[in-house]
Motif scaffolding. Structure first.
Motif, PDB file in Angstrom:
ATOM      1  N   ARG A   1      14.425   3.402   4.350  1.00 40.35           N
ATOM      2  CA  ARG A   1      13.227   2.774   4.885  1.00 40.35           C
ATOM      3  C   ARG A   1      12.807   1.656   3.950  1.00 40.35           C
ATOM      4  NH1 ARG A   1       7.106   4.899   6.219  1.00 40.35           N
ATOM      5  NH2 ARG A   1       6.924   4.853   3.943  1.00 40.35           N
ATOM      6  N   LEU A   2      12.779   0.458   4.485  1.00 41.99           N
ATOM      7  CA  LEU A   2      12.296  -0.690   3.738  1.00 41.99           C
ATOM      8  C   LEU A   2      10.800  -0.866   3.993  1.00 41.99           C
ATOM      9  CD1 LEU A   2      15.120  -3.298   4.416  1.00 41.99           C
ATOM     10  CD2 LEU A   2      15.019  -1.509   2.669  1.00 41.99           C
ATOM     11  N   SER A   3      10.112  -1.311   2.962  1.00 36.90           N
ATOM     12  CA  SER A   3       8.692  -1.609   3.075  1.00 36.90           C
ATOM     13  C   SER A   3       8.455  -3.065   2.704  1.00 36.90           C
ATOM     14  CB  SER A   3       7.868  -0.718   2.151  1.00 36.90           C
ATOM     15  OG  SER A   3       8.021   0.644   2.456  1.00 36.90           O
ATOM     16  N   CYS A   4       7.452  -3.643   3.313  1.00 35.90           N
ATOM     17  CA  CYS A   4       7.041  -5.014   3.004  1.00 35.90           C
ATOM     18  C   CYS A   4       5.522  -5.007   2.856  1.00 35.90           C
ATOM     19  CB  CYS A   4       7.481  -5.957   4.099  1.00 35.90           C
ATOM     20  SG  CYS A   4       6.825  -7.635   3.952  1.00 35.90           S
ATOM     21  N   ALA A   5       5.066  -5.089   1.628  1.00 38.40           N
ATOM     22  CA  ALA A   5       3.640  -5.097   1.351  1.00 38.40           C
ATOM     23  C   ALA A   5       3.144  -6.533   1.276  1.00 38.40           C
ATOM     24  CB  ALA A   5       3.356  -4.370   0.048  1.00 38.40           C
ATOM     25  N   ALA A   6       2.132  -6.846   2.084  1.00 35.71           N
ATOM     26  CA  ALA A   6       1.615  -8.210   2.155  1.00 35.71           C
ATOM     27  C   ALA A   6       0.307  -8.334   1.399  1.00 35.71           C
ATOM     28  CB  ALA A   6       1.417  -8.615   3.606  1.00 35.71           C
TER      29      ALA A   6
ATOM     30  N   GLY B   1      -2.684 -11.639   0.466  1.00 36.30           N
ATOM     31  CA  GLY B   1      -3.033 -13.028   0.732  1.00 36.30           C
ATOM     32  C   GLY B   1      -3.051 -13.382   2.205  1.00 36.30           C
ATOM     33  N   LEU B   2      -2.665 -12.449   3.064  1.00 34.14           N
ATOM     34  CA  LEU B   2      -2.785 -12.612   4.510  1.00 34.14           C
ATOM     35  C   LEU B   2      -2.991 -11.237   5.125  1.00 34.14           C
ATOM     36  CD1 LEU B   2       0.010 -11.545   6.042  1.00 34.14           C
ATOM     37  CD2 LEU B   2       0.902 -13.704   5.206  1.00 34.14           C
ATOM     38  N   THR B   3      -3.508 -11.249   6.340  1.00 32.25           N
ATOM     39  CA  THR B   3      -3.746 -10.007   7.069  1.00 32.25           C
ATOM     40  C   THR B   3      -2.703  -9.891   8.154  1.00 32.25           C
ATOM     41  OG1 THR B   3      -6.113 -10.208   6.635  1.00 32.25           O
ATOM     42  CG2 THR B   3      -5.439  -8.687   8.377  1.00 32.25           C
ATOM     43  N   ILE B   4      -1.839  -8.904   8.044  1.00 29.80           N
ATOM     44  CA  ILE B   4      -0.693  -8.860   8.948  1.00 29.80           C
ATOM     45  C   ILE B   4      -1.098  -8.644  10.392  1.00 29.80           C
ATOM     46  CG2 ILE B   4       0.844  -8.040   7.106  1.00 29.80           C
ATOM     47  CD1 ILE B   4       0.832  -5.297   8.555  1.00 29.80           C
ATOM     48  N   ARG B   5      -2.322  -8.172  10.643  1.00 37.37           N
ATOM     49  CA  ARG B   5      -2.732  -7.940  12.029  1.00 37.37           C
ATOM     50  C   ARG B   5      -2.798  -9.241  12.825  1.00 37.37           C
ATOM     51  NH1 ARG B   5      -6.635  -4.609  12.561  1.00 37.37           N
ATOM     52  NH2 ARG B   5      -6.949  -3.986  10.408  1.00 37.37           N
ATOM     53  N   THR B   6      -2.842 -10.368  12.132  1.00 33.19           N
ATOM     54  CA  THR B   6      -2.893 -11.659  12.822  1.00 33.19           C
ATOM     55  C   THR B   6      -1.569 -12.412  12.741  1.00 33.19           C
ATOM     56  OG1 THR B   6      -3.790 -12.751  10.849  1.00 33.19           O
ATOM     57  CG2 THR B   6      -5.367 -11.897  12.469  1.00 33.19           C
ATOM     58  N   TYR B   7      -0.535 -11.745  12.250  1.00 29.14           N
ATOM     59  CA  TYR B   7       0.775 -12.366  12.099  1.00 29.14           C
ATOM     60  C   TYR B   7       1.847 -11.571  12.838  1.00 29.14           C
ATOM     61  CZ  TYR B   7      -0.811 -15.652   8.561  1.00 29.14           C
ATOM     62  OH  TYR B   7      -1.434 -16.677   7.919  1.00 29.14           O
ATOM     63  N   ALA B   8       2.805 -12.278  13.375  1.00 22.10           N
ATOM     64  CA  ALA B   8       4.046 -11.650  13.797  1.00 22.10           C
ATOM     65  C   ALA B   8       4.878 -11.422  12.537  1.00 22.10           C
ATOM     66  CB  ALA B   8       4.799 -12.539  14.781  1.00 22.10           C
TER      67      ALA B   8
ATOM     68  N   ASN C   1      -1.447  -1.641   9.788  1.00 21.14           N
ATOM     69  CA  ASN C   1      -2.422  -2.700   9.505  1.00 21.14           C
ATOM     70  C   ASN C   1      -3.396  -2.285   8.400  1.00 21.14           C
ATOM     71  OD1 ASN C   1      -1.264  -4.395  11.401  1.00 21.14           O
ATOM     72  ND2 ASN C   1      -2.661  -3.760  13.033  1.00 21.14           N
ATOM     73  N   ALA C   2      -3.719  -1.013   8.335  1.00 17.59           N
ATOM     74  CA  ALA C   2      -4.653  -0.544   7.307  1.00 17.59           C
ATOM     75  C   ALA C   2      -4.078  -0.732   5.903  1.00 17.59           C
ATOM     76  CB  ALA C   2      -5.005   0.910   7.546  1.00 17.59           C
ATOM     77  N   LYS C   3      -2.770  -0.562   5.795  1.00 19.72           N
ATOM     78  CA  LYS C   3      -2.111  -0.743   4.495  1.00 19.72           C
ATOM     79  C   LYS C   3      -1.553  -2.143   4.321  1.00 19.72           C
ATOM     80  CE  LYS C   3      -0.813   4.095   3.904  1.00 19.72           C
ATOM     81  NZ  LYS C   3       0.295   5.060   3.686  1.00 19.72           N
ATOM     82  N   ASN C   4      -1.674  -2.964   5.365  1.00 20.83           N
ATOM     83  CA  ASN C   4      -1.141  -4.328   5.330  1.00 20.83           C
ATOM     84  C   ASN C   4       0.345  -4.329   4.974  1.00 20.83           C
ATOM     85  OD1 ASN C   4      -2.319  -6.829   6.049  1.00 20.83           O
ATOM     86  ND2 ASN C   4      -2.203  -7.566   3.952  1.00 20.83           N
ATOM     87  N   THR C   5       1.059  -3.412   5.593  1.00 19.63           N
ATOM     88  CA  THR C   5       2.467  -3.183   5.260  1.00 19.63           C
ATOM     89  C   THR C   5       3.295  -3.052   6.534  1.00 19.63           C
ATOM     90  OG1 THR C   5       1.876  -2.094   3.177  1.00 19.63           O
ATOM     91  CG2 THR C   5       4.069  -1.638   4.060  1.00 19.63           C
TER      92      THR C   5
END
Length: 121
Positions: free
Chosen positions: A19-24, A26-33, A73-77
């Protein structure tokens, strides 16, 4: 400053899972593809999986049925669950963010540094 930090790569045997993770930040992933791409030396970066704002997902034919993309979205991940891994899945995997609209082309504004996945017996 936007940062995407991938983790979870490694060396596994054929048939294993990762399982790969991507922690973001500086941006909110809920507004990004969000997308996952992979690249091997000498080849172009290829689309693996993506998820849009509403949670609809898309996959390349080579991973469909084996990989699953999800977002918290809560974890921005963003995550990429990879099952039944094959040697041809060996690559550097990159996480990417694009404003709102999902695409399978590498036309993303933000990229992580990549994480190596090696599948070998």
């Amino acid at each position: 400053q936007v940062q995407l930090v991938e983790s979870g790569g490694g060396l596994v045997q054929p048939g294993d899972s990762l399982r790969l993770s991507c922690a973001a930040s500086g941006l909110t992933i809920r507004t990004y593809a969000m997308g996952w791409f992979r690249q091997v030396p000498g080849k172009e970066r290829e689309f693996v999986a993506g998820i849009n704002l509403g949670g609809a997902d898309a996959y390349s034919n080579s991973v469909k049925g084996r990989f699953t993309i999800s977002r918290d979205n809560a974890k921005n991940t963003v995550y990429l669950q990879m099952n039944y891994l094959k040697p041809e899945d060996t690559a550097v995997y990159y996480c990417a963010a694009r404003w709102q609209i999902l695409t399978t082309k590498p036309d993303y504004a933000y990229w992580g540094q990549g994480t190596q996945v090696t599948v070998s017996s």
